[in-house]
Design a protein around this motif. Structure first.
Motif, PDB file in Angstrom:
ATOM      1  N   LEU A 146       7.328   2.858  -8.060  1.00 49.45           N
ATOM      2  CA  LEU A 146       7.394   1.483  -7.574  1.00 49.45           C
ATOM      3  C   LEU A 146       6.435   1.261  -6.410  1.00 49.45           C
ATOM      4  CD1 LEU A 146       8.698  -1.357  -7.307  1.00 49.45           C
ATOM      5  CD2 LEU A 146      10.416  -0.283  -5.834  1.00 49.45           C
ATOM      6  N   VAL A 147       6.430   2.171  -5.464  1.00 46.60           N
ATOM      7  CA  VAL A 147       5.562   2.023  -4.285  1.00 46.60           C
ATOM      8  C   VAL A 147       4.100   1.925  -4.719  1.00 46.60           C
ATOM      9  CG1 VAL A 147       4.784   3.129  -2.152  1.00 46.60           C
ATOM     10  CG2 VAL A 147       7.205   3.180  -2.766  1.00 46.60           C
ATOM     11  N   ARG A 148       3.706   2.748  -5.668  1.00 51.39           N
ATOM     12  CA  ARG A 148       2.318   2.710  -6.151  1.00 51.39           C
ATOM     13  C   ARG A 148       2.021   1.403  -6.895  1.00 51.39           C
ATOM     14  NH1 ARG A 148       3.743   8.064  -7.645  1.00 51.39           N
ATOM     15  NH2 ARG A 148       3.923   7.432  -9.843  1.00 51.39           N
ATOM     16  N   GLU A 149       2.974   0.948  -7.713  1.00 52.54           N
ATOM     17  CA  GLU A 149       2.756  -0.276  -8.481  1.00 52.54           C
ATOM     18  C   GLU A 149       2.692  -1.518  -7.594  1.00 52.54           C
ATOM     19  OE1 GLU A 149       2.566  -0.560 -12.408  1.00 52.54           O
ATOM     20  OE2 GLU A 149       1.549   1.078 -11.345  1.00 52.54           O
ATOM     21  N   LEU A 150       3.491  -1.551  -6.533  1.00 50.53           N
ATOM     22  CA  LEU A 150       3.423  -2.677  -5.603  1.00 50.53           C
ATOM     23  C   LEU A 150       2.045  -2.743  -4.954  1.00 50.53           C
ATOM     24  CD1 LEU A 150       6.916  -2.453  -3.861  1.00 50.53           C
ATOM     25  CD2 LEU A 150       6.149  -4.219  -5.451  1.00 50.53           C
ATOM     26  N   GLU A 151       1.503  -1.594  -4.625  1.00 53.44           N
ATOM     27  CA  GLU A 151       0.163  -1.554  -4.039  1.00 53.44           C
ATOM     28  C   GLU A 151      -0.879  -1.967  -5.074  1.00 53.44           C
ATOM     29  OE1 GLU A 151      -2.243   2.227  -2.807  1.00 53.44           O
ATOM     30  OE2 GLU A 151      -1.032   1.604  -1.073  1.00 53.44           O
ATOM     31  N   ARG A 152      -0.698  -1.526  -6.298  1.00 53.98           N
ATOM     32  CA  ARG A 152      -1.662  -1.811  -7.365  1.00 53.98           C
ATOM     33  C   ARG A 152      -1.726  -3.294  -7.698  1.00 53.98           C
ATOM     34  NH1 ARG A 152      -0.615   0.091 -13.601  1.00 53.98           N
ATOM     35  NH2 ARG A 152      -2.494  -0.820 -14.542  1.00 53.98           N
ATOM     36  N   PHE A 153      -0.565  -3.965  -7.748  1.00 48.47           N
ATOM     37  CA  PHE A 153      -0.527  -5.349  -8.196  1.00 48.47           C
ATOM     38  C   PHE A 153      -0.305  -6.359  -7.072  1.00 48.47           C
ATOM     39  CE2 PHE A 153       0.447  -3.123 -12.193  1.00 48.47           C
ATOM     40  CZ  PHE A 153      -0.499  -3.721 -13.012  1.00 48.47           C
ATOM     41  N   GLY A 154      -0.299  -5.914  -5.831  1.00 47.60           N
ATOM     42  CA  GLY A 154      -0.242  -6.843  -4.715  1.00 47.60           C
ATOM     43  C   GLY A 154       1.112  -7.432  -4.436  1.00 47.60           C
ATOM     44  N   GLY A 155       2.191  -6.723  -4.817  1.00 44.38           N
ATOM     45  CA  GLY A 155       3.524  -7.199  -4.474  1.00 44.38           C
ATOM     46  C   GLY A 155       3.801  -7.048  -2.986  1.00 44.38           C
ATOM     47  N   GLU A 156       4.756  -7.803  -2.487  1.00 52.28           N
ATOM     48  CA  GLU A 156       5.124  -7.685  -1.085  1.00 52.28           C
ATOM     49  C   GLU A 156       5.560  -6.242  -0.791  1.00 52.28           C
ATOM     50  OE1 GLU A 156       5.440 -10.338   1.555  1.00 52.28           O
ATOM     51  OE2 GLU A 156       3.823 -10.835   0.162  1.00 52.28           O
ATOM     52  N   PRO A 157       5.056  -5.621   0.281  1.00 51.24           N
ATOM     53  CA  PRO A 157       5.435  -4.227   0.573  1.00 51.24           C
ATOM     54  C   PRO A 157       6.921  -4.101   0.873  1.00 51.24           C
ATOM     55  CG  PRO A 157       3.496  -4.909   1.838  1.00 51.24           C
ATOM     56  CD  PRO A 157       4.067  -6.154   1.234  1.00 51.24           C
ATOM     57  N   LEU A 158       7.481  -2.960   0.511  1.00 49.91           N
ATOM     58  CA  LEU A 158       8.861  -2.668   0.864  1.00 49.91           C
ATOM     59  C   LEU A 158       8.989  -2.485   2.366  1.00 49.91           C
ATOM     60  CD1 LEU A 158       9.512  -0.163  -2.029  1.00 49.91           C
ATOM     61  CD2 LEU A 158      10.785  -2.290  -1.695  1.00 49.91           C
ATOM     62  N   LYS A 159      10.191  -2.809   2.899  1.00 48.29           N
ATOM     63  CA  LYS A 159      10.397  -2.711   4.334  1.00 48.29           C
ATOM     64  C   LYS A 159      11.790  -2.177   4.634  1.00 48.29           C
ATOM     65  CE  LYS A 159      11.948  -7.526   4.773  1.00 48.29           C
ATOM     66  NZ  LYS A 159      12.106  -7.709   3.318  1.00 48.29           N
ATOM     67  N   THR A 160      12.010  -1.842   5.889  1.00 53.75           N
ATOM     68  CA  THR A 160      13.325  -1.380   6.330  1.00 53.75           C
ATOM     69  C   THR A 160      14.396  -2.394   5.945  1.00 53.75           C
ATOM     70  OG1 THR A 160      12.357  -0.201   8.193  1.00 53.75           O
ATOM     71  CG2 THR A 160      14.694  -0.728   8.346  1.00 53.75           C
ATOM     72  N   GLY A 161      15.507  -1.887   5.383  1.00 57.84           N
ATOM     73  CA  GLY A 161      16.612  -2.752   4.980  1.00 57.84           C
ATOM     74  C   GLY A 161      16.578  -3.169   3.534  1.00 57.84           C
ATOM     75  N   ASP A 162      15.454  -2.963   2.855  1.00 53.72           N
ATOM     76  CA  ASP A 162      15.369  -3.334   1.442  1.00 53.72           C
ATOM     77  C   ASP A 162      16.234  -2.411   0.577  1.00 53.72           C
ATOM     78  OD1 ASP A 162      13.710  -5.510   1.671  1.00 53.72           O
ATOM     79  OD2 ASP A 162      11.869  -4.428   1.152  1.00 53.72           O
ATOM     80  N   ILE A 163      16.667  -2.945  -0.557  1.00 50.56           N
ATOM     81  CA  ILE A 163      17.375  -2.184  -1.588  1.00 50.56           C
ATOM     82  C   ILE A 163      16.427  -1.983  -2.760  1.00 50.56           C
ATOM     83  CG2 ILE A 163      19.301  -2.214  -3.230  1.00 50.56           C
ATOM     84  CD1 ILE A 163      20.803  -4.011  -1.235  1.00 50.56           C
ATOM     85  N   VAL A 164      16.402  -0.780  -3.292  1.00 54.18           N
ATOM     86  CA  VAL A 164      15.637  -0.487  -4.501  1.00 54.18           C
ATOM     87  C   VAL A 164      16.609   0.048  -5.540  1.00 54.18           C
ATOM     88  CG1 VAL A 164      13.860   0.942  -5.556  1.00 54.18           C
ATOM     89  CG2 VAL A 164      13.510   0.011  -3.253  1.00 54.18           C
TER      90      VAL A 164
END
Length: 270
Positions: A218-236
């Protein structure tokens, strides 16, 4: 860009129109064969902007189709991601039932949710990514398909998110022994069952090898497609531990695990 902005906007309009409406449409790919993940994630970001403008708040991400054994059955070729919102994410301790009457083709999944205490980076290895996780929990993701028979291309599924709700079970802090949790998340087994006899068996290894590997993806795909970065407090929520099972109003669902200290969880569909 495969599709024009006007076509992408039309698809976003269709995604918005069919949310919570018990109706089906033909896959976008049947009309626009060139649709790809870049198009789909443009739609995902447009939907995020619309939903935030309507007062909804992003609380994390969902990963879908991490169980490669199910790819052929769904007609797709890889995992997808989408946003989780405060309007569709709850703790089971506060919400033990869910109304699914207004959603078509509902399916039930048992998954692992991770709560973040730090923002991850695509350069991190799995142990470093575990260092970004504060807690882990067994959860239900209730899914839907506006496309008949759950037959669609990966870009169709990515654009819609195939998501009704996330219901999170008891949360377990993992800071005291992240390495042990990392091993258990890879090796534990899980069972998903309904009160009318449907059941499936799986486990952490079916989620791209483990929920932490899915998190890394997920972390790599968010970077690849320009999704909002994950942050403290997020649920995955990291993807289904078993095959997803057809579900409907009137059922009670249970999920349990062995080899990891997750409690059994249950949910009534109404």
């Amino acid at each position: 860009m495969s599709l024009s902005t006007s076509i992408r906007s039309y698809i976003a309009d269709e995604v918005q129109r069919t949310r919570g409406v018990n109706a089906e449409i033909s896959p976008f790919s049947s009309h626009y064969p060139d649709i790809d993940l870049e198009d789909a994630y443009w739609v995902v970001e447009e939907m995020r902007r619309r939903r935030e403008a309507n007062g909804e708040r992003v609380v994390g991400r969902k990963i879908g189709f991490t169980n490669s054994a199910a790819w052929a059955g769904y007609g797709i070729t890889g995992p997808i991601w989408n946003y989780l919102y405060d309007t569709t994410t709850s703790d089971l301790s506060e919400k033990a039932s869910l109304d699914v009457a207004n959603w078509p083709n509902v399916r039930m999944e048992a998954e692992v949710a991770l709560g973040l205490c730090a923002a991850p980076d695509s350069r991190m290895d799995e142990l470093e990514l575990l260092g970004c996780v504060q807690w882990a929990a067994l959860d239900f993701e209730v899914c839907t398909s506006i496309f008949p028979d759950w037959r669609f291309k990966v870009a169709d599924g990515a654009a819609t998110g195939v998501h009704v709700a996330l219901l999170v079970g008891p949360r377990h802090a993992i800071e005291d022994d992240r390495e042990r949790w990392g091993r258990q998340l890879q090796s534990f087994s899980a069972t998903l069952a309904s009160n009318d006899g449907a059941s499936a068996i799986g486990g952490g290894s079916q989620v791209l090898g483990s929920p932490i590997k899915a998190f890394a993806y997920l972390v790599r795909e968010l970077e690849r497609f320009g999704g909002e970065p994950l942050k403290t407090g997020d649920i995955v929520t990291t993807g289904t531990l078993t095959v997803a099972l057809p579900a409907q109003s009137g059922q009670r669902w249970r999920a349990s695990a062995s080899g990891i200290p997750f409690e059994e969880i249950s949910l009534d569909l109404v």
